[in-house]
Design a protein around this motif. Structure first.
Motif, mmCIF file in Angstrom:
data_model
loop_
_atom_site.group_PDB
_atom_site.id
_atom_site.type_symbol
_atom_site.label_atom_id
_atom_site.label_comp_id
_atom_site.label_asym_id
_atom_site.label_seq_id
_atom_site.Cartn_x
_atom_site.Cartn_y
_atom_site.Cartn_z
ATOM 1 N N LYS A 1 6.442 -25.494 -4.399
ATOM 2 C CA LYS A 1 7.450 -24.447 -4.562
ATOM 3 C C LYS A 1 6.981 -23.093 -4.050
ATOM 4 O O LYS A 1 7.771 -22.146 -3.992
ATOM 5 C CB LYS A 1 7.829 -24.318 -6.045
ATOM 6 C CG LYS A 1 8.504 -25.540 -6.613
ATOM 7 C CD LYS A 1 9.871 -25.753 -6.016
ATOM 8 C CE LYS A 1 10.587 -26.933 -6.650
ATOM 9 N NZ LYS A 1 11.934 -27.138 -6.119
ATOM 10 N N ARG B 1 12.394 -30.837 3.772
ATOM 11 C CA ARG B 1 12.843 -30.859 2.372
ATOM 12 C C ARG B 1 11.741 -31.383 1.450
ATOM 13 O O ARG B 1 11.506 -30.832 0.365
ATOM 14 C CB ARG B 1 14.098 -31.716 2.241
ATOM 15 C CG ARG B 1 14.554 -31.940 0.797
ATOM 16 C CD ARG B 1 15.744 -32.845 0.732
ATOM 17 N NE ARG B 1 16.943 -32.153 1.151
ATOM 18 C CZ ARG B 1 17.757 -31.485 0.342
ATOM 19 N NH1 ARG B 1 17.463 -31.400 -0.953
ATOM 20 N NH2 ARG B 1 18.827 -30.889 0.781
ATOM 21 N N GLN B 2 11.092 -32.438 1.859
ATOM 22 C CA GLN B 2 10.035 -33.008 1.035
ATOM 23 C C GLN B 2 8.887 -32.026 0.835
ATOM 24 O O GLN B 2 8.341 -31.911 -0.268
ATOM 25 C CB GLN B 2 9.531 -34.311 1.667
ATOM 26 C CG GLN B 2 10.540 -35.446 1.628
ATOM 27 C CD GLN B 2 10.075 -36.672 2.387
ATOM 28 O OE1 GLN B 2 8.998 -36.671 2.977
ATOM 29 N NE2 GLN B 2 10.891 -37.720 2.387
ATOM 30 N N GLU C 1 17.859 -25.522 -1.182
ATOM 31 C CA GLU C 1 18.474 -26.419 -2.154
ATOM 32 C C GLU C 1 17.444 -26.976 -3.135
ATOM 33 O O GLU C 1 17.801 -27.405 -4.230
ATOM 34 C CB GLU C 1 19.192 -27.564 -1.440
ATOM 35 C CG GLU C 1 20.558 -27.186 -0.881
ATOM 36 C CD GLU C 1 21.555 -26.849 -1.966
ATOM 37 O OE1 GLU C 1 21.493 -27.451 -3.053
ATOM 38 O OE2 GLU C 1 22.402 -25.957 -1.741
ATOM 39 N N THR C 2 16.184 -26.984 -2.751
ATOM 40 C CA THR C 2 15.146 -27.432 -3.685
ATOM 41 C C THR C 2 14.792 -26.352 -4.704
ATOM 42 O O THR C 2 14.165 -26.648 -5.722
ATOM 43 C CB THR C 2 13.875 -27.834 -2.921
ATOM 44 O OG1 THR C 2 13.313 -26.690 -2.280
ATOM 45 C CG2 THR C 2 14.184 -28.892 -1.868
ATOM 46 N N ASP C 3 15.188 -25.101 -4.428
ATOM 47 C CA ASP C 3 14.878 -23.987 -5.321
ATOM 48 C C ASP C 3 16.038 -23.619 -6.234
ATOM 49 O O ASP C 3 15.835 -23.181 -7.366
ATOM 50 C CB ASP C 3 14.478 -22.752 -4.512
ATOM 51 C CG ASP C 3 13.165 -22.940 -3.771
ATOM 52 O OD1 ASP C 3 12.385 -23.810 -4.187
ATOM 53 O OD2 ASP C 3 12.928 -22.221 -2.784
ATOM 54 N N ASN D 1 11.273 -27.233 -11.558
ATOM 55 C CA ASN D 1 11.661 -28.510 -10.998
ATOM 56 C C ASN D 1 12.790 -29.130 -11.801
ATOM 57 O O ASN D 1 13.744 -29.662 -11.249
ATOM 58 C CB ASN D 1 10.461 -29.478 -10.974
ATOM 59 C CG ASN D 1 9.437 -29.074 -9.941
ATOM 60 O OD1 ASN D 1 9.771 -28.368 -9.005
ATOM 61 N ND2 ASN D 1 8.210 -29.517 -10.100
ATOM 62 N N GLU E 1 9.979 -29.432 -1.667
ATOM 63 C CA GLU E 1 10.017 -29.954 -3.035
ATOM 64 C C GLU E 1 8.622 -30.105 -3.623
ATOM 65 O O GLU E 1 8.412 -29.834 -4.803
ATOM 66 C CB GLU E 1 10.723 -31.317 -3.043
ATOM 67 C CG GLU E 1 12.232 -31.220 -3.117
ATOM 68 C CD GLU E 1 12.882 -32.587 -3.242
ATOM 69 O OE1 GLU E 1 13.899 -32.689 -3.938
ATOM 70 O OE2 GLU E 1 12.365 -33.530 -2.624
ATOM 71 N N GLN F 1 17.607 -27.189 3.557
ATOM 72 C CA GLN F 1 16.585 -28.159 3.176
ATOM 73 C C GLN F 1 15.553 -27.525 2.257
ATOM 74 O O GLN F 1 14.956 -28.208 1.410
ATOM 75 C CB GLN F 1 15.891 -28.720 4.427
ATOM 76 C CG GLN F 1 16.825 -29.236 5.495
ATOM 77 C CD GLN F 1 17.795 -30.280 4.980
ATOM 78 O OE1 GLN F 1 17.416 -31.187 4.239
ATOM 79 N NE2 GLN F 1 19.060 -30.142 5.361
#
Length: 493
Positions: free
Chosen positions: A69, A62-63, A172-174, A18, A66, A169
């Motif tokens: 994972k 996206r949420q 990009e969180t990874d 994170n 996040e 979405q």
């Protein structure tokens, strides 16, 4: 992921991942909004009405990505064939782009836009969509070779852009903080700033300047699909990506199957490349520097071009050897001529001088040559950045060829074109310590323009006094338009 389909992803604590997704002082920069096109006035209502529902649905995706994972998304296809998503993707396409094998242009497709989008949405929904081959073209490279480029069919571009909007979405969180290439809100100058800051603020004595040989043409389809499936369990979305990978290439009227590589020219290729390198390189080097390195290690990557800085030479050599094995496992190879390990850092000048080895070597990254130097004011270590000479000569060569084609065009038209060329050059290369190269480029463009004006008529001559007035009128003055990276990053972080 190994050959038996099991995960080869390094075991890294969730909290670390994170944090890694957020840029650090040495690796991250400010974000900007997603790049949008310039829709005409009549499309304002379309943009406004589209925003709320589509944005809120994708924001929930996206949420969820996040928060967990490890979650795999099983239902994403309806976001892609949504008419609002497809319509927005259409207006985001480049309107003057060359047509693909279907000959379809942006304007012609838009003449019956709603009917075309309804038909496309229906084919995507029932699985009737078929990807078309990529039309292969070539452009000359600086070393005399040809760089292959792909021209994707318009509907394939449209669907790829819609798919990328959805997959971003999640991905990009990874993605990690030191990955910059082809990511929304990240630019080349943010990548350059991160490298500069790392070289100045961290204990870096050795630099690995690496480049992958023919990366975009060497990506293994099998591994890529497995990496996509790490987060995507919707089989329809996976099959959609496989259709683009298996569409093949059309070259000189002949179709050729592409068993490796990604379909360049569309929106999907950069995302697929980032996904591939995220699992092959980013997670591996992030784990390596946390568990194997004793000294400082910095990493910056733009697409397949990356720079790694080390405090200790032994660790640099060890990492390079292991990295070669790592890439070979996934059918990639470090370019032998473009991959170098060099002494670089605040002690490199004195250490090499003491050994009688001369000045430290330099390396090129994103069009700028990075040089070990000292400040004139206090003699302290700094990184000097100049325009890569090969890039400078190549750009002047292109300007000279285009001026020949525009030899008999009116002076105001040529001046307006040269203004955009010189202005764009200055906006990119206008970094501190690069002022001399900017002035040289502007002067040489003016000289080439003078050469063209003199030769377009045998009766009239253009004096240098008149030429100076034309240069001052049309060519923007050379100036530094970017602040020092430490100053900019200090404000941001």
């Amino acid at each position: 992921m190994n050959e038996h389909g099991k995960s080869d992803r390094p075991v890294v604590p969730t909290k670390s991942l994170n944090n890694a997704g957020q840029p650090t002082v040495a690796e991250g920069m400010e974000g900007r909004g997603l790049a949008k096109g310039n829709p005409s006035q009549q499309n304002t209502e379309r943009t406004q009405s589209r925003g709320k529902n589509v944005h809120s649905e994708l924001e929930r995706v996206r949420q969820a990505a996040e928060c967990d994972k490890t979650i795999r998304f099983t239902s994403l296809m309806h976001h892609i064939y949504n008419l609002d998503t497809l319509r927005g993707a259409y207006f985001d396409l480049k309107r003057s782009a060359a047509p693909g094998v279907d000959g379809e242009t942006w304007r012609h497709y838009g003449q019956a836009l709603e009917e075309n989008l309804q038909d496309l949405s229906g084919r995507l929904k029932r699985g009737g969509y078929r990807a078309k081959p990529v039309r292969r073209t070539y452009i000359p490279k600086g070393d005399g070779r040809q760089r292959p480029l792909g021209v994707t069919a318009l509907e394939d571009k449209l669907v790829q852009r819609a798919t990328v909007e959805v997959l971003n979405q999640i991905d990009e969180t990874d993605f990690l903080g030191f990955s910059y290439g082809f990511r929304a809100g990240r630019s080349q100058h943010q990548c350059l700033d991160a490298l500069y800051t790392g070289l100045l603020t961290m204990k870096v004595n050795w630099v690995l300047d690496a480049d992958l040989r023919g990366f975009f043409d060497s990506i293994d389809h099998g591994w890529l699909v497995k990496f996509i499936e790490h987060r995507i369990a919707d089989k329809r979305v996976v099959r959609l990506c496989q259709k683009w990978l298996n569409a093949g290439v059309m070259e000189e009227g002949k179709w050729r199957c592409s068993e490796d590589g990604t379909p360049q020219g569309g929106s999907a290729s950069p995302l697929m490349a980032n996904i591939f390198l995220h699992y092959v390189f980013d997670l591996w080097i992030h784990h390596w520097r946390r568990t194997r390195a004793q000294g400082d290690v910095i990493v910056v990557r733009w697409a397949d071009d990356f720079v790694v800085g080390f405090q200790h030479r032994s660790e640099a050599e060890q990492c390079l050897a292991e990295l070669k094995e790592r890439f070979l496992k996934f059918k990639l190879e470090l370019h032998p001529e473009k991959t170098r390990l060099l002494e670089f850092g605040r002690y490199a000048i004195n250490n090499r001088k003491g050994r009688g080895q001369g000045k430290p070597e330099t390396f090129d990254f994103l069009g700028l040559t990075h040089i070990c130097g000292v400040k004139r004011s206090n003699g302290m270590y700094t990184v000097i950045r100049h325009t890569v000479k090969k890039r400078l000569r190549g750009k002047l060569k292109d300007v000279k060829a285009e001026l020949r084609n525009r030899m008999h065009d009116p002076v105001p038209e040529v001046g307006a074109w040269l203004r955009s060329v010189v202005g764009g050059h200055i906006r990119y290369y206008g970094v501190p310590t690069n002022g001399a190269a900017l002035h040289a480029f502007r002067f040489q463009v003016g000289r080439l323009w003078h050469w063209t004006l003199v030769r377009r008529s045998q009766k009239t001559s253009v004096t240098w006094e008149r030429m100076r007035r034309l240069i001052d009128q049309w060519l923007p003055p050379a100036h530094i338009c970017h602040p020092y990276p430490l100053r900019r990053m200090g404000v941001i972080t």
